[in-house]
Scaffold this motif. Structure first.
Motif, PDB file in Angstrom:
ATOM      1  N   ASP A 324      -7.146  -7.640 -19.856  1.00  0.00           N
ATOM      2  CA  ASP A 324      -7.277  -8.614 -18.871  1.00  0.00           C
ATOM      3  C   ASP A 324      -6.095  -8.636 -17.754  1.00  0.00           C
ATOM      4  O   ASP A 324      -5.204  -9.322 -18.591  1.00  0.00           O
ATOM      5  CB  ASP A 324      -7.638  -9.544 -19.436  1.00  0.00           C
ATOM      6  CG  ASP A 324      -7.998 -11.123 -18.796  1.00  0.00           C
ATOM      7  OD1 ASP A 324      -9.011 -10.430 -17.962  1.00  0.00           O
ATOM      8  OD2 ASP A 324      -7.411 -12.133 -19.151  1.00  0.00           O
ATOM      9  N   MET A 325      -6.748  -8.472 -16.572  1.00  0.00           N
ATOM     10  CA  MET A 325      -5.540  -8.760 -15.254  1.00  0.00           C
ATOM     11  C   MET A 325      -6.302  -9.260 -14.457  1.00  0.00           C
ATOM     12  O   MET A 325      -7.197  -9.543 -14.063  1.00  0.00           O
ATOM     13  CB  MET A 325      -6.110  -7.400 -14.691  1.00  0.00           C
ATOM     14  CG  MET A 325      -4.617  -6.129 -14.494  1.00  0.00           C
ATOM     15  SD  MET A 325      -4.952  -4.346 -14.392  1.00  0.00           S
ATOM     16  CE  MET A 325      -6.171  -4.331 -15.051  1.00  0.00           C
ATOM     17  N   PRO A 326      -4.627 -10.011 -13.837  1.00  0.00           N
ATOM     18  CA  PRO A 326      -5.710 -11.117 -13.043  1.00  0.00           C
ATOM     19  C   PRO A 326      -6.262  -9.992 -11.272  1.00  0.00           C
ATOM     20  O   PRO A 326      -5.507  -9.069 -11.266  1.00  0.00           O
ATOM     21  CB  PRO A 326      -3.922 -11.972 -12.601  1.00  0.00           C
ATOM     22  CG  PRO A 326      -3.131 -11.119 -13.167  1.00  0.00           C
ATOM     23  CD  PRO A 326      -4.110 -10.706 -14.087  1.00  0.00           C
ATOM     24  N   GLU A 327      -7.010 -10.627 -10.721  1.00  0.00           N
ATOM     25  CA  GLU A 327      -7.912 -10.488  -9.458  1.00  0.00           C
ATOM     26  C   GLU A 327      -6.559 -10.833  -8.325  1.00  0.00           C
ATOM     27  O   GLU A 327      -5.986 -11.870  -8.256  1.00  0.00           O
ATOM     28  CB  GLU A 327      -9.158 -10.939  -9.791  1.00  0.00           C
ATOM     29  CG  GLU A 327      -9.836 -10.307 -10.204  1.00  0.00           C
ATOM     30  CD  GLU A 327     -11.387 -10.398 -10.342  1.00  0.00           C
ATOM     31  OE1 GLU A 327     -11.725 -11.403  -9.601  1.00  0.00           O
ATOM     32  OE2 GLU A 327     -11.911 -10.123 -11.074  1.00  0.00           O
ATOM     33  N   HIS A 328      -6.663  -9.847  -7.731  1.00  0.00           N
ATOM     34  CA  HIS A 328      -6.324 -10.015  -6.512  1.00  0.00           C
ATOM     35  C   HIS A 328      -7.241  -9.567  -4.644  1.00  0.00           C
ATOM     36  O   HIS A 328      -7.558  -8.887  -5.223  1.00  0.00           O
ATOM     37  CB  HIS A 328      -5.367  -9.437  -5.738  1.00  0.00           C
ATOM     38  CG  HIS A 328      -4.397  -9.180  -5.246  1.00  0.00           C
ATOM     39  ND1 HIS A 328      -3.752 -10.692  -4.286  1.00  0.00           N
ATOM     40  CD2 HIS A 328      -3.715  -8.969  -3.384  1.00  0.00           C
ATOM     41  CE1 HIS A 328      -3.463 -10.540  -2.452  1.00  0.00           C
ATOM     42  NE2 HIS A 328      -3.688  -9.120  -2.036  1.00  0.00           N
ATOM     43  N   ARG A 329      -7.389 -11.020  -4.385  1.00  0.00           N
ATOM     44  CA  ARG A 329      -9.027 -10.366  -3.531  1.00  0.00           C
ATOM     45  C   ARG A 329      -8.179 -10.385  -2.123  1.00  0.00           C
ATOM     46  O   ARG A 329      -7.293 -11.003  -1.612  1.00  0.00           O
ATOM     47  CB  ARG A 329      -9.692 -12.328  -3.332  1.00  0.00           C
ATOM     48  CG  ARG A 329     -11.101 -12.156  -4.879  1.00  0.00           C
ATOM     49  CD  ARG A 329     -10.690 -13.640  -4.562  1.00  0.00           C
ATOM     50  NE  ARG A 329     -11.553 -14.160  -5.846  1.00  0.00           N
ATOM     51  CZ  ARG A 329     -12.300 -13.539  -6.416  1.00  0.00           C
ATOM     52  NH1 ARG A 329     -13.334 -12.948  -5.185  1.00  0.00           N
ATOM     53  NH2 ARG A 329     -13.278 -13.311  -7.400  1.00  0.00           N
ATOM     54  N   GLY A 338      -9.235   0.273   6.168  1.00  0.00           N
ATOM     55  CA  GLY A 338      -9.110   0.627   4.828  1.00  0.00           C
ATOM     56  C   GLY A 338      -7.789   0.639   4.160  1.00  0.00           C
ATOM     57  O   GLY A 338      -7.385   0.801   2.968  1.00  0.00           O
ATOM     58  N   ARG A 339      -7.156   0.035   5.178  1.00  0.00           N
ATOM     59  CA  ARG A 339      -5.434   0.462   4.551  1.00  0.00           C
ATOM     60  C   ARG A 339      -4.772  -1.162   4.833  1.00  0.00           C
ATOM     61  O   ARG A 339      -5.304  -2.182   5.599  1.00  0.00           O
ATOM     62  CB  ARG A 339      -4.607   1.934   5.332  1.00  0.00           C
ATOM     63  CG  ARG A 339      -5.260   2.481   5.792  1.00  0.00           C
ATOM     64  CD  ARG A 339      -4.647   4.153   5.990  1.00  0.00           C
ATOM     65  NE  ARG A 339      -4.999   4.750   6.027  1.00  0.00           N
ATOM     66  CZ  ARG A 339      -4.494   5.823   4.557  1.00  0.00           C
ATOM     67  NH1 ARG A 339      -3.652   5.739   4.639  1.00  0.00           N
ATOM     68  NH2 ARG A 339      -4.401   6.767   4.541  1.00  0.00           N
ATOM     69  N   VAL A 383      -6.818   0.629   0.578  1.00  0.00           N
ATOM     70  CA  VAL A 383      -6.369   0.382  -0.716  1.00  0.00           C
ATOM     71  C   VAL A 383      -8.673  -0.116  -0.831  1.00  0.00           C
ATOM     72  O   VAL A 383      -9.275  -0.290  -0.150  1.00  0.00           O
ATOM     73  CB  VAL A 383      -6.034  -1.566  -1.012  1.00  0.00           C
ATOM     74  CG1 VAL A 383      -5.044  -1.136  -1.453  1.00  0.00           C
ATOM     75  CG2 VAL A 383      -6.886  -1.829   0.142  1.00  0.00           C
ATOM     76  N   ASN A 384      -9.300   0.085  -2.195  1.00  0.00           N
ATOM     77  CA  ASN A 384     -10.149   0.259  -2.687  1.00  0.00           C
ATOM     78  C   ASN A 384     -10.754  -1.302  -3.438  1.00  0.00           C
ATOM     79  O   ASN A 384      -9.912  -1.216  -4.664  1.00  0.00           O
ATOM     80  CB  ASN A 384     -11.076   0.555  -3.377  1.00  0.00           C
ATOM     81  CG  ASN A 384     -11.216   2.192  -2.146  1.00  0.00           C
ATOM     82  OD1 ASN A 384     -11.720   2.276  -0.949  1.00  0.00           O
ATOM     83  ND2 ASN A 384     -10.243   3.564  -2.302  1.00  0.00           N
ATOM     84  N   GLY A 385     -11.788  -1.697  -3.658  1.00  0.00           N
ATOM     85  CA  GLY A 385     -12.214  -2.462  -5.254  1.00  0.00           C
ATOM     86  C   GLY A 385     -12.112  -1.901  -5.777  1.00  0.00           C
ATOM     87  O   GLY A 385     -12.502  -0.391  -6.252  1.00  0.00           O
ATOM     88  N   GLY A 386     -11.012  -2.846  -7.341  1.00  0.00           N
ATOM     89  CA  GLY A 386     -10.745  -1.898  -8.403  1.00  0.00           C
ATOM     90  C   GLY A 386      -9.902  -1.341  -8.192  1.00  0.00           C
ATOM     91  O   GLY A 386      -9.060  -1.250 -10.244  1.00  0.00           O
ATOM     92  N   ASP A 387      -9.022  -1.380  -7.735  1.00  0.00           N
ATOM     93  CA  ASP A 387      -7.474  -1.498  -7.969  1.00  0.00           C
ATOM     94  C   ASP A 387      -6.736  -1.404  -8.863  1.00  0.00           C
ATOM     95  O   ASP A 387      -7.084  -2.550  -8.468  1.00  0.00           O
ATOM     96  CB  ASP A 387      -6.905  -0.210  -6.058  1.00  0.00           C
ATOM     97  CG  ASP A 387      -7.682   0.813  -5.883  1.00  0.00           C
ATOM     98  OD1 ASP A 387      -7.942   1.617  -6.128  1.00  0.00           O
ATOM     99  OD2 ASP A 387      -7.960   1.354  -4.471  1.00  0.00           O
ATOM    100  N   VAL A 388      -5.605  -0.897  -9.275  1.00  0.00           N
ATOM    101  CA  VAL A 388      -4.838  -1.850  -9.675  1.00  0.00           C
ATOM    102  C   VAL A 388      -3.286  -1.136  -9.393  1.00  0.00           C
ATOM    103  O   VAL A 388      -2.866  -0.396  -9.151  1.00  0.00           O
ATOM    104  CB  VAL A 388      -4.634  -1.413 -11.281  1.00  0.00           C
ATOM    105  CG1 VAL A 388      -3.887  -1.817 -11.504  1.00  0.00           C
ATOM    106  CG2 VAL A 388      -5.899  -1.222 -11.775  1.00  0.00           C
ATOM    107  N   LEU A 389      -2.706  -2.581  -8.600  1.00  0.00           N
ATOM    108  CA  LEU A 389      -0.880  -2.743  -8.068  1.00  0.00           C
ATOM    109  C   LEU A 389       0.034  -2.972  -9.762  1.00  0.00           C
ATOM    110  O   LEU A 389      -0.444  -4.249  -9.787  1.00  0.00           O
ATOM    111  CB  LEU A 389      -1.475  -3.471  -7.018  1.00  0.00           C
ATOM    112  CG  LEU A 389       0.557  -3.796  -6.650  1.00  0.00           C
ATOM    113  CD1 LEU A 389       0.747  -2.711  -5.625  1.00  0.00           C
ATOM    114  CD2 LEU A 389       0.063  -4.677  -5.558  1.00  0.00           C
ATOM    115  N   GLN A 390       0.360  -2.029 -10.112  1.00  0.00           N
ATOM    116  CA  GLN A 390       1.603  -2.743 -10.872  1.00  0.00           C
ATOM    117  C   GLN A 390       3.138  -2.897  -9.838  1.00  0.00           C
ATOM    118  O   GLN A 390       3.327  -2.404  -8.941  1.00  0.00           O
ATOM    119  CB  GLN A 390       1.365  -1.532 -11.860  1.00  0.00           C
ATOM    120  CG  GLN A 390       2.211  -2.017 -13.201  1.00  0.00           C
ATOM    121  CD  GLN A 390       2.287  -1.136 -14.345  1.00  0.00           C
ATOM    122  OE1 GLN A 390       2.315  -0.028 -14.228  1.00  0.00           O
ATOM    123  NE2 GLN A 390       3.095  -0.990 -14.848  1.00  0.00           N
ATOM    124  N   VAL A 391       3.101  -4.507 -10.241  1.00  0.00           N
ATOM    125  CA  VAL A 391       5.064  -4.193  -9.712  1.00  0.00           C
ATOM    126  C   VAL A 391       6.085  -4.760 -10.989  1.00  0.00           C
ATOM    127  O   VAL A 391       5.207  -5.701 -12.034  1.00  0.00           O
ATOM    128  CB  VAL A 391       4.794  -5.478  -9.242  1.00  0.00           C
ATOM    129  CG1 VAL A 391       6.313  -5.632  -8.248  1.00  0.00           C
ATOM    130  CG2 VAL A 391       4.461  -5.544  -7.977  1.00  0.00           C
TER     131      VAL A 391
END
Length: 402
Positions: A324-329, A338-339, A383-391
RNA sequence: GGAGGGAUGCCCGAGCUGGCCAAUGGGAGCAGACUGUAAAUCUGCCGGCGAAUGCCUACGGGGGUUCGAAUCCUCCUCCCUCCA
């Protein structure tokens, strides 16, 4: 249970009791005792540190004694100049009301809150008046006040002590008079105040309360006492995953300490766990998982504890993505071909509080997009929908393009 | 009331014979490596904006001197110590 057994059950694991004999005598009376606990109206969120005395209060409660919560609204409304720099903010009546409600709700996870007596100390302190206050102050001396370690230290280090701070222990002691406390429980840092309570009760012609204190729980950093302001706490209202994760991050050496104070195994059980860890019989991580799971189960339920553990193992041991990850819109209009600039992406999704911080994180290799490390702070990433960013290790966000 | 000392970034604390100061050092924090998301250790970062040589904000507050001030002057606020 004989009174002796009751005594052992109630304060066997206490760090100090003044005195056990007196408590035994009271227990022998066979009547419900009045057990005082002072609640801080400025910090409604309870953490595991608070849970230590509260679990002990529960024992009293289970044996038919009356727990009395004192909400320090009087003092809270005046504001406390304690400590060095920051003056505690004054609280409005609404704040206090709200905090008290939160407090009761959270305390209810440990105690039978309906069986408790909840009192606001303004009830009697408002009526005390200057005359009453001066009479109260007349019953204690400056020399005795200065015995308190905190004051002594501050005198030495030339840190200011306001007169009000001398009044606090007195007022708190007066609370004991007002509610006719038989016993007051709290952390070891409260010992001085409790003892002033005894003196003041005597001065008002009452039998002095028994003061019982328990060791303060150290925070998740393993050194400082657990407190909200130090950020080393585990809140009892936190979600299971957070709770579990925070408990897993405590240093191994404090595990026995946590076991002793927060679980039912007691000091003996904690010592046994320590021995097993030393002998290699029990892996510290295993002991920690058990601890975390026990605590999550208490404040949530066993099922939540199991899920929290599974999630923890998946994300941190196996390196999988959290379920479960928070979404970022992101708005499509914010993209160019697209960048998007990576720094902006990191800052916007809450991974960094400023662009500069985001840059730092990127430069240091703390940022990944779809598991791909990005170290070029000038990059414009697709970036595309569904991509996951990890910080960093634990900050994840799922990107949604709309 | 008198005499003296002080106020610096999240905290502690240098600097204070003016420019080399976004400001030494430590702690906390963050990231990376190593791991068991532990601790310890090592490396790096640690005001903001920026692609940047750059710019902006910042050394209790106001005013001033100066080409230029955390650093000098002045007023104010707050704190500490000693004497009364």
């Amino acid at each position: 249970m004989t009174p002796e057994q009751q005594l052992e059950h109630l304060v066997g694991d206490a760090s100090e009791v003044h005195s056990r004999e007196e408590l035994l005598d009271r227990l022998k009376l066979g009547r419900p005792l009045r057990i005082k606990y002072g609640a801080d109206p400025s910090a409604p969120d309870l953490h595991l540190g608070h849970s230590v005395p509260m679990m002990r209060l529960r024992r009293f409660q289970d044996m038919g004694h009356k727990v009395i919560f004192i909400i320090g609204d009087f003092t809270g409304r005046i504001g406390d100049p304690s400590g060095r720099s920051k003056t505690r903010p004054m609280l409005s009546s609404e704040d206090i009301e709200r905090n008290a409600a939160t407090f009761a709700e959270q305390a209810g996870k440990i105690l039978d809150i309906d069986a408790c007596e909840i009192r606001y100390n303004s009830e009697w302190l408002d009526n005390l008046g200057s005359r009453g206050l001066i009479e109260l102050a007349a019953r204690y001396t400056v020399a005795r006040m200065l015995e308190r370690d905190d004051f002594a230290t501050r005198m030495r280090s030339e840190t200011p002590i306001s007169i009000v701070e001398f009044l606090y222990p007195l007022v708190q002691a007066y609370d004991s008079v007002a509610v006719e406390a038989d016993v007051e429980v709290g952390g070891t840092d409260q010992l001085f105040n409790f003892l002033v309570g005894r003196d003041i009760m005597r001065a008002y012609g009452m039998a002095p309360q028994v003061a019982a204190t328990w060791t303060l729980l150290v925070g998740t950093d393993g050194t400082e006492k657990m407190s909200k302001s130090l950020g080393n706490y585990v809140g009892i209202a936190e979600p299971p995953g957070e709770m579990f994760g925070k408990l897993m991050s405590i240093p191994d050496v404090v595990l026995p300490h946590y076991y002793a104070l927060l679980t039912d195994v007691g000091f003996d059980g904690a010592e046994q766990i320590e021995r097993q860890m030393q002998s290699g019989e029990l892996h510290p991580m295993e002991a920690k998982k058990r601890l975390a799971s026990t605590i999550v189960a208490r404040y949530h339920d066993p099922d939540a504890a199991r899920r929290a553990q599974e999630e923890f193992e998946a994300v941190f041991s196996k390196g999988e993505l959290p379920s479960d990850m928070p979404e970022h819109r992101i708005r499509r209009s914010d993209l160019e071909d697209g960048r998007i600039w990576i720094v902006k992406l990191v800052a916007d999704c809450g991974g960094a509080s400023s662009n500069s911080e985001a840059r730092r994180l990127i430069r240091q290799g703390g940022v990944r997009l779809n598991d791909q490390r990005i170290q070029d702070e000038t990059a414009n990433v697709e970036v595309n929908g569904g991509d996951v960013l990890q910080v960093g290790r634990r900050h994840f966000a799922k990107i949604v393009v709309e």
